[in-house]
Design a protein around this motif. Structure first.
Motif, PDB file in Angstrom:
ATOM      1  N   ARG A   1       0.850  -1.182   0.000  1.00 57.53           N
ATOM      2  CA  ARG A   1       0.000   0.000   0.000  1.00 57.53           C
ATOM      3  C   ARG A   1       0.887   1.234   0.000  1.00 57.53           C
ATOM      4  N   LEU A   2       0.749   2.028  -1.051  1.00 52.54           N
ATOM      5  CA  LEU A   2       1.487   3.280  -1.160  1.00 52.54           C
ATOM      6  C   LEU A   2       0.624   4.438  -0.667  1.00 52.54           C
ATOM      7  N   SER A   3       1.294   5.440  -0.113  1.00 50.00           N
ATOM      8  CA  SER A   3       0.611   6.666   0.315  1.00 50.00           C
ATOM      9  C   SER A   3       1.315   7.870  -0.289  1.00 50.00           C
ATOM     10  N   CYS A   4       0.544   8.922  -0.520  1.00 47.76           N
ATOM     11  CA  CYS A   4       1.111  10.181  -1.008  1.00 47.76           C
ATOM     12  C   CYS A   4       0.374  11.312  -0.303  1.00 47.76           C
TER      13      CYS A   4
ATOM     14  N   PHE B   1      -5.259  -3.256  -8.544  1.00 49.95           N
ATOM     15  CA  PHE B   1      -4.899  -2.045  -7.810  1.00 49.95           C
ATOM     16  C   PHE B   1      -6.155  -1.220  -7.522  1.00 49.95           C
ATOM     17  N   THR B   2      -6.137  -0.531  -6.388  1.00 49.51           N
ATOM     18  CA  THR B   2      -7.225   0.366  -6.025  1.00 49.51           C
ATOM     19  C   THR B   2      -6.656   1.691  -5.535  1.00 49.51           C
ATOM     20  N   ILE B   3      -7.082   2.777  -6.178  1.00 49.30           N
ATOM     21  CA  ILE B   3      -6.674   4.113  -5.741  1.00 49.30           C
ATOM     22  C   ILE B   3      -7.796   4.717  -4.899  1.00 49.30           C
ATOM     23  N   SER B   4      -7.421   5.422  -3.855  1.00 50.20           N
ATOM     24  CA  SER B   4      -8.401   6.086  -3.004  1.00 50.20           C
ATOM     25  C   SER B   4      -7.801   7.390  -2.483  1.00 50.20           C
ATOM     26  N   ARG B   5      -8.665   8.254  -1.945  1.00 52.73           N
ATOM     27  CA  ARG B   5      -8.145   9.513  -1.422  1.00 52.73           C
ATOM     28  C   ARG B   5      -8.906   9.932  -0.179  1.00 52.73           C
ATOM     29  N   ASP B   6      -8.210  10.664   0.665  1.00 49.94           N
ATOM     30  CA  ASP B   6      -8.783  11.255   1.861  1.00 49.94           C
ATOM     31  C   ASP B   6      -8.566  12.756   1.722  1.00 49.94           C
ATOM     32  N   ASN B   7      -9.607  13.481   1.329  1.00 47.98           N
ATOM     33  CA  ASN B   7      -9.461  14.911   1.058  1.00 47.98           C
ATOM     34  C   ASN B   7      -9.088  15.699   2.313  1.00 47.98           C
ATOM     35  N   ALA B   8      -9.584  15.276   3.456  1.00 48.03           N
ATOM     36  CA  ALA B   8      -9.256  15.976   4.701  1.00 48.03           C
ATOM     37  C   ALA B   8      -7.769  15.887   5.010  1.00 48.03           C
ATOM     38  N   LYS B   9      -7.169  14.757   4.665  1.00 53.09           N
ATOM     39  CA  LYS B   9      -5.734  14.558   4.909  1.00 53.09           C
ATOM     40  C   LYS B   9      -4.879  14.938   3.704  1.00 53.09           C
ATOM     41  N   LYS B  10      -5.529  15.310   2.612  1.00 56.50           N
ATOM     42  CA  LYS B  10      -4.813  15.649   1.372  1.00 56.50           C
ATOM     43  C   LYS B  10      -3.887  14.494   0.978  1.00 56.50           C
ATOM     44  N   THR B  11      -4.414  13.308   1.028  1.00 58.66           N
ATOM     45  CA  THR B  11      -3.613  12.094   0.828  1.00 58.66           C
ATOM     46  C   THR B  11      -4.329  11.149  -0.129  1.00 58.66           C
ATOM     47  N   ILE B  12      -3.545  10.518  -0.994  1.00 59.96           N
ATOM     48  CA  ILE B  12      -4.068   9.427  -1.795  1.00 59.96           C
ATOM     49  C   ILE B  12      -3.311   8.155  -1.465  1.00 59.96           C
ATOM     50  N   TYR B  13      -3.944   7.039  -1.796  1.00 64.27           N
ATOM     51  CA  TYR B  13      -3.382   5.729  -1.518  1.00 64.27           C
ATOM     52  C   TYR B  13      -3.455   4.879  -2.777  1.00 64.27           C
ATOM     53  N   LEU B  14      -2.579   3.896  -2.855  1.00 65.45           N
ATOM     54  CA  LEU B  14      -2.655   2.910  -3.923  1.00 65.45           C
ATOM     55  C   LEU B  14      -2.477   1.542  -3.277  1.00 65.45           C
ATOM     56  N   GLN B  15      -3.577   0.802  -3.191  1.00 60.55           N
ATOM     57  CA  GLN B  15      -3.529  -0.563  -2.691  1.00 60.55           C
ATOM     58  C   GLN B  15      -3.222  -1.469  -3.861  1.00 60.55           C
ATOM     59  N   MET B  16      -2.126  -2.183  -3.777  1.00 63.69           N
ATOM     60  CA  MET B  16      -1.655  -3.037  -4.872  1.00 63.69           C
ATOM     61  C   MET B  16      -1.686  -4.488  -4.402  1.00 63.69           C
ATOM     62  N   ASN B  17      -2.526  -5.287  -5.045  1.00 60.72           N
ATOM     63  CA  ASN B  17      -2.653  -6.707  -4.723  1.00 60.72           C
ATOM     64  C   ASN B  17      -2.223  -7.561  -5.906  1.00 60.72           C
ATOM     65  N   SER B  18      -1.987  -8.826  -5.647  1.00 61.69           N
ATOM     66  CA  SER B  18      -1.593  -9.762  -6.706  1.00 61.69           C
ATOM     67  C   SER B  18      -0.451  -9.202  -7.542  1.00 61.69           C
ATOM     68  N   LEU B  19       0.553  -8.712  -6.866  1.00 60.38           N
ATOM     69  CA  LEU B  19       1.661  -8.051  -7.562  1.00 60.38           C
ATOM     70  C   LEU B  19       2.439  -9.031  -8.427  1.00 60.38           C
ATOM     71  N   LYS B  20       2.903  -8.497  -9.564  1.00 62.36           N
ATOM     72  CA  LYS B  20       3.654  -9.274 -10.530  1.00 62.36           C
ATOM     73  C   LYS B  20       5.044  -8.657 -10.714  1.00 62.36           C
ATOM     74  N   ALA B  21       5.951  -9.434 -11.245  1.00 61.16           N
ATOM     75  CA  ALA B  21       7.306  -8.920 -11.488  1.00 61.16           C
ATOM     76  C   ALA B  21       7.274  -7.676 -12.374  1.00 61.16           C
ATOM     77  N   GLU B  22       6.345  -7.647 -13.308  1.00 63.85           N
ATOM     78  CA  GLU B  22       6.262  -6.508 -14.224  1.00 63.85           C
ATOM     79  C   GLU B  22       5.712  -5.247 -13.571  1.00 63.85           C
ATOM     80  N   ASP B  23       5.289  -5.341 -12.322  1.00 68.64           N
ATOM     81  CA  ASP B  23       4.883  -4.147 -11.581  1.00 68.64           C
ATOM     82  C   ASP B  23       6.087  -3.432 -10.959  1.00 68.64           C
TER      83      ASP B  23
END
Length: 115
Positions: free
Chosen positions: A19-22, A67-89
């Motif tokens: 899970r990535l955060s920005c 992959f699923t992208i989501s955002r929390d506007n109050a925190k000014k943050t987005i997330y990227l949930q990455m599942n079933s990852l492959k080498a090409e990711d």
């Protein structure tokens, strides 16, 4: 000074998840569409997913259903949930934002998928 800071990258085995955060920080008066891009070695940077302030997310065909992208506007943050990852990711993942009527990039976070 406005900046985007990514976190959450690392090494994961094929089939695993990360899970990535920005987070956007600084003097922000407008935050519109945010997105994740990635760049693999020797390849051009490509769009992974976008999410507007209000509305539906969009995904590259290569990550749809995994992959699923989501955002929390109050925190000014987005997330990227990455599942079933492959080498090409494997790539450096960059956060991108339309912010204060300008365009900003984060510094990137490395994701490596390997056994």
């Amino acid at each position: 000074q406005v900046q985007l800071v990514e976190s959450g990258g690392g090494l994961v085995q094929p089939g695993g998840s990360l899970r990535l955060s920005c987070a956007a920080s600084g003097s922000i008066f407008r935050l519109d569409t945010m997105a994740w891009y990635r760049q693999a070695p020797g390849k051009q940077r490509e769009l992974v997913a976008t999410i507007p302030r209000g509305g539906s997310a969009n995904y590259a065909d290569s990550v749809k259903g995994r992959f699923t992208i989501s955002r929390d506007n109050a925190k000014k943050t987005i997330y990227l949930q990455m599942n079933s990852l492959k080498a090409e990711d494997t790539a450096v993942y960059y956060c991108n934002a339309d912010l204060n009527y300008d365009h900003y990039w984060g510094q990137g976070t490395q994701v490596t998928v390997s056994s």
